[in-house]
Write an enzyme that holds these catalytic residues in place. Structure first.
Site, PDB file in Angstrom:
ATOM      1  N   ASP A 219     -12.655  54.306  43.349  1.00 30.45           N
ATOM      2  CA  ASP A 219     -13.260  53.769  42.125  1.00 30.45           C
ATOM      3  C   ASP A 219     -13.419  52.255  42.214  1.00 30.45           C
ATOM      4  O   ASP A 219     -13.380  51.551  41.223  1.00 30.45           O
ATOM      5  CB  ASP A 219     -12.434  54.162  40.899  1.00 30.45           C
ATOM      6  CG  ASP A 219     -11.032  53.566  40.903  1.00 30.45           C
ATOM      7  OD1 ASP A 219     -10.592  53.066  41.959  1.00 30.45           O
ATOM      8  OD2 ASP A 219     -10.377  53.594  39.846  1.00 30.45           O
ATOM      9  N   GLU A 220     -13.625  51.765  43.424  1.00 27.85           N
ATOM     10  CA  GLU A 220     -13.765  50.326  43.645  1.00 27.85           C
ATOM     11  C   GLU A 220     -15.152  50.002  44.197  1.00 27.85           C
ATOM     12  O   GLU A 220     -15.640  50.662  45.117  1.00 27.85           O
ATOM     13  CB  GLU A 220     -12.696  49.847  44.624  1.00 27.85           C
ATOM     14  CG  GLU A 220     -12.624  48.352  44.758  1.00 27.85           C
ATOM     15  CD  GLU A 220     -11.448  47.932  45.611  1.00 27.85           C
ATOM     16  OE1 GLU A 220     -10.350  47.739  45.045  1.00 27.85           O
ATOM     17  OE2 GLU A 220     -11.625  47.793  46.833  1.00 27.85           O
TER      18      GLU A 220
END
Length: 173
Positions: free
Chosen positions: A128-129
């Site tokens: 989720d980066e």
């Protein structure tokens, strides 16, 4: 014996190979290589882009960062690198499953792209980066404005299968 590639106006690709005959003539063979060119392009795309979001991956990001730094030195500008980590995503992914999590990531990727200039790059760094590369900055405050725009853009609810999900963003510049 050589080959030359040509693309027609309709998008089809042909390879033309010629060979001289003993009597001085030329024999030419034209082969439709459209599918081969299409496959090569898909492979090149997959090597440089995230399969889930379609965003550039780390490999392409690193390449573009090198170029951004070279241009910034030449043009005496700055480069912003914003590392965007999603807040609350793990909870959505764990509770609702990967299918919903994947849809949320796709929606976030689209929102990130809409928050930046065409010359900027949004890449998925993993999980989720994301990383937003902002070249040609005149001062550091420009990167702060981009971060604020991203935070606001991500804050709106994301609709997946008639349910709303909210994620936030923590951003390091």
């Amino acid at each position: 014996e050589g080959g030359t590639l040509y693309q027609l106006g309709d998008g089809r690709w042909y390879q033309v190979r010629e060979r001289r005959t003993r009597d001085g003539g030329i024999v030419g063979v034209r082969t439709d290589v459209t599918e081969l060119k299409s496959s090569e392009e898909r492979i090149r795309h997959l090597a440089n882009h995230d399969a889930l979001t379609g965003l550039p991956n780390r490999r392409l990001l690193e390449n573009r960062m090198e170029w951004a730094f070279i241009l910034s030195r030449r043009n005496r500008t700055q480069v912003g690198a914003l590392v965007v980590d999603l807040d609350n995503f793990k909870m959505i992914n764990d509770r609702e499953g990967h299918r919903v999590g994947d849809e949320v990531l796709r929606a976030v990727a689209a929102r990130l792209r809409s928050c930046v200039r065409e010359a900027d790059m949004v890449a998925r760094h993993g999980g989720d980066e994301f990383v937003v590369l902002v070249p040609e900055l005149h001062d550091a405050q420009d990167a702060v404005r981009v971060a604020e725009k991203i935070i606001a853009g991500i804050a709106a609810p994301i609709l997946v299968e008639e349910r709303q999900y909210r994620v936030g963003a923590s951003i390091g510049i």
